[in-house]
Scaffold this active site. Structure first.
Site, PDB file in Angstrom:
ATOM      1  N   PRO A  28     -46.319  31.903  66.781  1.00 27.20           N
ATOM      2  CA  PRO A  28     -46.765  33.598  66.932  1.00 27.20           C
ATOM      3  C   PRO A  28     -45.517  34.420  66.975  1.00 27.20           C
ATOM      4  CG  PRO A  28     -47.027  32.128  69.079  1.00 27.20           C
ATOM      5  CD  PRO A  28     -46.200  31.257  67.866  1.00 27.20           C
ATOM      6  N   ASP A  29     -45.992  35.763  66.474  1.00 28.73           N
ATOM      7  CA  ASP A  29     -44.993  36.840  66.415  1.00 28.73           C
ATOM      8  C   ASP A  29     -45.094  37.371  68.056  1.00 28.73           C
ATOM      9  OD1 ASP A  29     -43.573  39.154  66.407  1.00 28.73           O
ATOM     10  OD2 ASP A  29     -44.439  39.667  64.496  1.00 28.73           O
ATOM     11  N   ILE A  30     -44.056  37.041  68.790  1.00 25.37           N
ATOM     12  CA  ILE A  30     -44.540  37.414  70.325  1.00 25.37           C
ATOM     13  C   ILE A  30     -44.487  39.001  70.232  1.00 25.37           C
ATOM     14  CG2 ILE A  30     -43.304  37.184  72.464  1.00 25.37           C
ATOM     15  CD1 ILE A  30     -42.256  34.658  71.484  1.00 25.37           C
TER      16      ILE A  30
ATOM     17  N   LYS B 132     -37.906   8.744  67.690  1.00 23.30           N
ATOM     18  CA  LYS B 132     -36.782   9.172  66.976  1.00 23.30           C
ATOM     19  C   LYS B 132     -36.949   8.618  65.343  1.00 23.30           C
ATOM     20  CE  LYS B 132     -31.777   8.698  66.227  1.00 23.30           C
ATOM     21  NZ  LYS B 132     -30.678   7.816  66.538  1.00 23.30           N
TER      22      LYS B 132
ATOM     23  N   ASP C 122     -38.891  31.269  63.792  1.00 24.24           N
ATOM     24  CA  ASP C 122     -40.266  31.642  63.040  1.00 24.24           C
ATOM     25  C   ASP C 122     -41.335  30.518  62.742  1.00 24.24           C
ATOM     26  OD1 ASP C 122     -39.832  34.436  62.892  1.00 24.24           O
ATOM     27  OD2 ASP C 122     -38.412  34.058  61.034  1.00 24.24           O
TER      28      ASP C 122
ATOM     29  N   LYS D  28     -44.570  45.946  62.910  1.00 22.45           N
ATOM     30  CA  LYS D  28     -44.891  45.603  64.256  1.00 22.45           C
ATOM     31  C   LYS D  28     -45.283  46.593  65.109  1.00 22.45           C
ATOM     32  CE  LYS D  28     -41.730  41.780  64.166  1.00 22.45           C
ATOM     33  NZ  LYS D  28     -41.538  40.276  64.653  1.00 22.45           N
TER      34      LYS D  28
ATOM     35  N   ALA E 186     -34.694  37.862  71.928  1.00 19.65           N
ATOM     36  CA  ALA E 186     -34.558  36.533  71.432  1.00 19.65           C
ATOM     37  C   ALA E 186     -34.639  36.336  69.950  1.00 19.65           C
ATOM     38  CB  ALA E 186     -35.878  35.898  72.156  1.00 19.65           C
TER      39      ALA E 186
ATOM     40  N   ASN F 153     -31.214  28.138  66.428  1.00 20.28           N
ATOM     41  CA  ASN F 153     -29.999  29.019  65.747  1.00 20.28           C
ATOM     42  C   ASN F 153     -28.946  29.431  66.671  1.00 20.28           C
ATOM     43  OD1 ASN F 153     -30.881  31.391  67.655  1.00 20.28           O
ATOM     44  ND2 ASN F 153     -32.767  30.855  66.595  1.00 20.28           N
TER      45      ASN F 153
HETATM   46  O1  PMT Z   1     -27.833  35.960  71.781  1.00 20.61           O
HETATM   47  P1  PMT Z   1     -26.633  36.650  71.217  1.00 20.61           P
HETATM   48  O2  PMT Z   1     -25.518  35.406  70.639  1.00 20.61           O
HETATM   49  O3  PMT Z   1     -26.001  37.683  72.168  1.00 20.61           O
HETATM   50  O4  PMT Z   1     -26.924  37.393  69.942  1.00 20.61           O
HETATM   51  C1  PMT Z   1     -27.849  38.453  69.927  1.00 20.61           C
HETATM   52  C2  PMT Z   1     -28.896  38.442  68.628  1.00 20.61           C
HETATM   53  C3  PMT Z   1     -28.051  38.575  67.434  1.00 20.61           C
HETATM   54  C4  PMT Z   1     -29.691  37.106  68.631  1.00 20.61           C
HETATM   55  C5  PMT Z   1     -29.895  39.681  69.069  1.00 20.61           C
HETATM   56  O5  PMT Z   1     -28.981  41.117  69.130  1.00 20.61           O
HETATM   57  C6  PMT Z   1     -30.602  40.080  68.032  1.00 20.61           C
HETATM   58  O6  PMT Z   1     -30.655  40.566  66.767  1.00 20.61           O
HETATM   59  N1  PMT Z   1     -32.211  39.485  68.153  1.00 20.61           N
HETATM   60  C7  PMT Z   1     -33.347  39.323  67.341  1.00 20.61           C
HETATM   61  C8  PMT Z   1     -32.971  37.944  66.503  1.00 20.61           C
HETATM   62  C9  PMT Z   1     -34.049  37.938  65.358  1.00 20.61           C
HETATM   63  O7  PMT Z   1     -34.596  36.740  65.259  1.00 20.61           O
HETATM   64  O8  PMT Z   1     -34.682  39.052  64.803  1.00 20.61           O
HETATM   65  P2  PMT Z   1     -35.930  38.925  63.953  1.00 20.61           P
HETATM   66  O9  PMT Z   1     -35.564  39.865  62.819  1.00 20.61           O
HETATM   67  O10 PMT Z   1     -36.099  37.464  63.324  1.00 20.61           O
HETATM   68  O11 PMT Z   1     -37.131  39.332  64.805  1.00 20.61           O
HETATM   69  C10 PMT Z   1     -37.408  40.560  65.099  1.00 20.61           C
HETATM   70  C11 PMT Z   1     -37.860  40.780  66.419  1.00 20.61           C
HETATM   71  O12 PMT Z   1     -39.240  40.244  66.566  1.00 20.61           O
HETATM   72  C12 PMT Z   1     -37.100  40.412  67.581  1.00 20.61           C
HETATM   73  O13 PMT Z   1     -37.141  41.358  68.516  1.00 20.61           O
HETATM   74  C13 PMT Z   1     -37.483  38.977  67.910  1.00 20.61           C
HETATM   75  O14 PMT Z   1     -37.480  38.825  69.256  1.00 20.61           O
HETATM   76  C14 PMT Z   1     -39.063  39.035  67.591  1.00 20.61           C
HETATM   77  N2  PMT Z   1     -39.739  37.829  67.432  1.00 20.61           N
HETATM   78  C15 PMT Z   1     -39.510  37.222  66.109  1.00 20.61           C
HETATM   79  C16 PMT Z   1     -40.343  36.248  65.864  1.00 20.61           C
HETATM   80  C17 PMT Z   1     -41.276  35.877  66.640  1.00 20.61           C
HETATM   81  N3  PMT Z   1     -41.813  34.703  66.427  1.00 20.61           N
HETATM   82  N4  PMT Z   1     -41.465  36.536  67.808  1.00 20.61           N
HETATM   83  C18 PMT Z   1     -40.799  37.602  68.167  1.00 20.61           C
HETATM   84  O15 PMT Z   1     -41.092  38.274  69.083  1.00 20.61           O
END
Ligand code: PMT
Length: 420
Positions: free
Chosen positions: A306-308, A290, A280, A342, A276, A211
């Protein structure tokens, strides 16, 4: 100590004084420490040192005039004030201090100082008689009472041949004090673990799913946490940023690697901040070679990663957890759903994907809404470094209260409610 100046935006004001030449060394040292510097010179300062010197040293055009349509269009006084993380005026002449005290805005430097909502420090330099004069001393008291920081001046021999208080402090001394401005101590003694950047999920040896995360937000938070006194570990996906100073940075590539690395650090963590953009899904079976193009459609099977953040909260409920929610619509309601699902203490709702790129992925700026079960605070659009400091201030404020409440409810569970 000077590492606190890394990635900071410093406006350096130079006023008319024989000590103006020392400002060149200040710019050089700021650049060495990793700051970005924009120099604003008063007309009198240009009589002592040429703007070209500062342009060459700072790598940016020097700002000279308030009423210059061209310069205002490029970066006007308001934009300069907003761009700055701190404003330092060194050397600050007696005349400039008097004008600052009065709140004048009839030249560029005084207008920037007036428009700035960031720490402002002055390092005076003048003849010892001018310094001890009642007018100057009253001005200094007035400036101090407005929270303006005073660096020096020093006692010693002066360019005019006299001896006394009025010498500009040495550049290193000035910068050491400026660096302290960025240390709040709000997280002293705490251990902060962060994730930042994207993850890359391989498809075959040459392709991957990822992404647009640049890591800028997470790296800025890591630096802000370190400046607040925390011991910081940053687990970073692949980004093109230098590790923040005084932060232990552990590089990973995939979500699974990030997850394992996070789990290994949990023992040493008080606060976890998940910035981060974790993928997903990952490709269920990564092709060893390849994948060759054919005319048939290609189907990839994906497995859930995994949802960290969710796992951290489950495995270590004693850790204060902050998540992010990057959303393109219904940003806050969706962040609130994540907060509940969460079970974390805070979710920073982050609007992404807007047409004007006003924040979110890759941008240098961001705006967030910090959602907790009890509150909602919006951090207005600003450079990510500023947003990061504001977020850390909120975390530092709510962490002790959260810990106290947790301890109290654990005690009630163990011993029952105390009699009234
Ligand atoms: O890196 P930049 O270019 O500065 O951009 C910043 C950002 C937009 C990436 C950052 O501010 C941000 O919003 N990060 C979260 C992005 C995200 O993927 O959100 P989510 O809605 O998918 O996930 C929700 C939360 O669960 C997040 O804290 C994510 O880190 C965490 N997560 C998600 C999926 C996963 N498998 N494990 C996780 O821990």
């Amino acid at each position: 100590m000077l590492e606190r100046l890394a990635n900071k935006h410093i406006v350096l004001g130079v006023t008319g004084s024989i000590a103006a030449y020392k400002a060149a060394d200040i710019v050089r040292r700021l650049r060495e420490a990793g700051s970005e510097v924009r120099v604003v010179m008063t007309r009198a300062a240009t009589e002592f040192v040429t703007p070209m010197t500062f342009q060459a040293l700072s790598g940016n055009p020097v700002h000279l005039h308030l009423l210059d349509a061209q310069a205002e269009a490029a970066m006007g006084h308001i934009s300069l004030a907003r761009w700055a993380d701190a404003i330092l005026v060194a050397p600050a002449s007696a005349d400039f201090l008097a004008r600052l005290r009065q709140g004048r805005a009839d030249d560029l430097l005084s207008a920037v100082c007036l428009a700035g909502d960031v720490p402002l420090a002055v390092a005076p330099a003048m003849n010892q008689r001018m310094w001890s004069d009642r007018a100057t001393q009253e001005n200094i008291q007035g400036l101090k009472s407005r929270g303006i920081l005073l660096f020096g001046p020093e006692d010693g021999s002066q360019a005019c041949g006299e001896t006394g208080v009025g010498r500009l402090q040495e550049p290193l001394q000035i910068l050491t004090q400026l660096a302290e401005v960025f240390s709040s101590g709000a997280l002293d003694g705490l251990r902060v673990l962060l994730t930042a950047g994207p993850t890359r999920e391989p498809i075959d040896p040459v392709r991957y799913i990822s992404n647009h995360s640049s890591g800028k937000m997470g790296y800025a938070i890591a630096q802000a946490a370190a400046e607040a006194g925390a011991r910081v570990t940053l687990i970073s996906g692949p980004v093109a940023l230098s590790p923040p100073p005084s932060v232990l940075t552990l590089p990973v590539v995939t979500a699974l690697q990030m997850f394992e690395c996070v789990v290994q650090q949990l023992k040493h963590t008080d606060i976890f901040i998940a910035t981060a953009a974790v993928a997903d899904y990952r490709v269920t079976e990564v092709a060893p070679q390849k994948i060759k193009k054919t005319s048939a459609p290609l189907t990839l099977q994906l497995s859930l990663n995994p949802d960290i953040l969710g796992q951290v909260k489950q495995q270590a409920p004693h850790i204060y957890c902050v998540g992010f929610a990057a959303e393109t619509e219904q940003v806050v309601p969706r962040a609130r759903i994540k907060l509940q699902q969460k079970g974390v203490e805070m979710i920073a709702a982050n609007q992404v994907g807007g047409e004007n790129n006003l924040g979110g992925f890759s941008s240098d700026n961001n705006s967030l809404t910090l959602c907790t079960p009890e509150s909602e605070v919006t951090l207005a659009l600003a450079p990510k470094a500023k947003i990061a400091r504001e977020l850390i201030t909120h975390v530092a404020r709510s962490y002790p209260l959260w810990r106290q409440t947790r301890k109290a409810s654990a005690q009630i569970l163990r011993f029952g409610k105390p009699p009234l």
